[in-house]
Design a protein around this motif. Structure first.
Motif, PDB file in Angstrom:
ATOM      1  N   SER A   1      -1.471   0.059   8.497  1.00  0.00           N
ATOM      2  CA  SER A   1      -2.593   0.380   7.603  1.00  0.00           C
ATOM      3  C   SER A   1      -2.375  -0.194   6.205  1.00  0.00           C
ATOM      4  O   SER A   1      -3.332  -0.519   5.501  1.00  0.00           O
ATOM      5  N   VAL A   2      -1.144  -0.354   5.801  1.00  0.00           N
ATOM      6  CA  VAL A   2      -0.801  -0.953   4.503  1.00  0.00           C
ATOM      7  C   VAL A   2      -0.835  -2.476   4.615  1.00  0.00           C
ATOM      8  O   VAL A   2      -1.325  -3.166   3.707  1.00  0.00           O
TER       9      VAL A   2
ATOM     10  N   ARG B   1       8.364  -4.528  -1.567  1.00  0.00           N
ATOM     11  CA  ARG B   1       8.425  -4.638  -3.031  1.00  0.00           C
ATOM     12  C   ARG B   1       7.116  -5.133  -3.642  1.00  0.00           C
ATOM     13  O   ARG B   1       7.008  -5.183  -4.870  1.00  0.00           O
ATOM     14  N   ALA B   2       6.146  -5.529  -2.837  1.00  0.00           N
ATOM     15  CA  ALA B   2       4.876  -6.059  -3.334  1.00  0.00           C
ATOM     16  C   ALA B   2       4.035  -4.928  -3.939  1.00  0.00           C
ATOM     17  O   ALA B   2       3.716  -3.950  -3.262  1.00  0.00           O
ATOM     18  N   ALA B   3       3.680  -5.068  -5.205  1.00  0.00           N
ATOM     19  CA  ALA B   3       2.949  -4.017  -5.927  1.00  0.00           C
ATOM     20  C   ALA B   3       1.631  -3.663  -5.244  1.00  0.00           C
ATOM     21  O   ALA B   3       1.271  -2.490  -5.157  1.00  0.00           O
ATOM     22  N   VAL B   4       0.908  -4.657  -4.750  1.00  0.00           N
ATOM     23  CA  VAL B   4      -0.377  -4.389  -4.092  1.00  0.00           C
ATOM     24  C   VAL B   4      -0.176  -3.523  -2.856  1.00  0.00           C
ATOM     25  O   VAL B   4      -0.922  -2.558  -2.625  1.00  0.00           O
ATOM     26  N   LEU B   5       0.825  -3.848  -2.055  1.00  0.00           N
ATOM     27  CA  LEU B   5       1.071  -3.082  -0.829  1.00  0.00           C
ATOM     28  C   LEU B   5       1.585  -1.681  -1.146  1.00  0.00           C
ATOM     29  O   LEU B   5       1.187  -0.704  -0.503  1.00  0.00           O
ATOM     30  N   ARG B   6       2.430  -1.578  -2.134  1.00  0.00           N
ATOM     31  CA  ARG B   6       2.922  -0.256  -2.544  1.00  0.00           C
ATOM     32  C   ARG B   6       1.752   0.591  -3.057  1.00  0.00           C
ATOM     33  O   ARG B   6       1.651   1.789  -2.758  1.00  0.00           O
TER      34      ARG B   6
ATOM     35  N   ALA C   1      -0.204   1.892  -0.112  1.00  0.00           N
ATOM     36  CA  ALA C   1       0.484   3.023   0.524  1.00  0.00           C
ATOM     37  C   ALA C   1       0.290   4.294  -0.297  1.00  0.00           C
ATOM     38  O   ALA C   1       0.022   5.369   0.263  1.00  0.00           O
ATOM     39  N   GLU C   2       0.408   4.175  -1.609  1.00  0.00           N
ATOM     40  CA  GLU C   2       0.215   5.348  -2.473  1.00  0.00           C
ATOM     41  C   GLU C   2      -1.219   5.852  -2.394  1.00  0.00           C
ATOM     42  O   GLU C   2      -1.461   7.064  -2.368  1.00  0.00           O
ATOM     43  N   TYR C   3      -2.169   4.934  -2.325  1.00  0.00           N
ATOM     44  CA  TYR C   3      -3.569   5.336  -2.164  1.00  0.00           C
ATOM     45  C   TYR C   3      -3.768   6.080  -0.840  1.00  0.00           C
ATOM     46  O   TYR C   3      -4.428   7.124  -0.788  1.00  0.00           O
ATOM     47  N   LEU C   4      -3.195   5.546   0.236  1.00  0.00           N
ATOM     48  CA  LEU C   4      -3.345   6.191   1.542  1.00  0.00           C
ATOM     49  C   LEU C   4      -2.754   7.598   1.550  1.00  0.00           C
ATOM     50  O   LEU C   4      -3.252   8.477   2.256  1.00  0.00           O
ATOM     51  N   LEU C   5      -1.730   7.825   0.748  1.00  0.00           N
ATOM     52  CA  LEU C   5      -1.162   9.174   0.647  1.00  0.00           C
ATOM     53  C   LEU C   5      -2.148  10.155   0.020  1.00  0.00           C
ATOM     54  O   LEU C   5      -2.119  11.348   0.335  1.00  0.00           O
ATOM     55  N   THR C   6      -3.037   9.677  -0.841  1.00  0.00           N
ATOM     56  CA  THR C   6      -4.033  10.562  -1.465  1.00  0.00           C
ATOM     57  C   THR C   6      -5.141  10.934  -0.488  1.00  0.00           C
ATOM     58  O   THR C   6      -5.915  11.847  -0.770  1.00  0.00           O
TER      59      THR C   6
END
Length: 191
Positions: free
Chosen positions: A32-33, A158-163, A166-171
């Protein structure tokens, strides 16, 4: 298209599907990321090979660009396998999972694979995501208005966009299992 038909079409494109891959340890980017990989820029280490639609040899050139990036970034393991995101549901309810795959001698990702509708939207219109088993590179293809591109993102954790994805999906209040997977993957790149 049902899953068995999708597997038949992948075989026709020269991809042997070996097994569903469990990415529970957080080593491999959650599928999903990985869908956000085309949003990564040069700051993520993204390397592109663009192939112009007007190029009469675009299929051959695109397959060669994929092979070059796959070799440069060690996509395949010692046994020649790597991961491919495959839609297990199809239609409007698509649901992608990582599968361990291997190329056969007659592979054609940009031509037959895209034309079969399993690696894109038609001949020379590729759209797919691939990952090394060790989690160190994400390879993808996408099409644009006048070209298609094969791209690699090394160390995707380490890619900021992918991180950020992932953080968005956690919300979005994922299931407990999906939340744990996202957190394990984010922890990999935190150092």
């Amino acid at each position: 298209m049902d899953f068995s038909e999708r597997l038949r079409r992948l075989s026709s494109a020269g991809i042997e599907v070996i097994e569903l891959f469990s990415a529970d340890d957080g080593r491999v980017t959650p599928v999903s990321v990985a869908s956000a990989v085309t949003s990564c820029g040069a700051d993520s280490g993204r390397v592109d090979r663009a192939i112009d639609d007007a190029d009469p040899d675009r299929i051959v050139e695109g397959n060669a660009a994929w092979a070059e990036l796959a070799q440069q970034f060690s996509l395949s393991g010692s046994d020649g396998t790597f991961l491919l995101a495959i839609d297990t549901a199809g239609g409007e309810d698509s649901s992608y999972e990582w599968f361990r795959v291997r190329l056969t001698d007659q592979w054609d990702l940009m031509g037959r694979g895209a034309a079969e509708g399993v690696l894109g939207g038609g001949w020379g219109i590729p759209e797919f995501r691939m990952h090394s088993l060790d989690g160190e590179v994400l390879l993808a293809a996408s099409w644009y208005e006048t070209c298609f591109s094969v791209l690699a993102v090394p160390r995707p954790y380490r890619a900021a966009v992918l991180r950020g994805e992932a953080e968005y999906l956690l919300t979005r209040r994922p299931s407990a299992g999906r939340e744990a997977l996202l957190r394990r993957w984010l922890a990999r790149g935190a150092g």
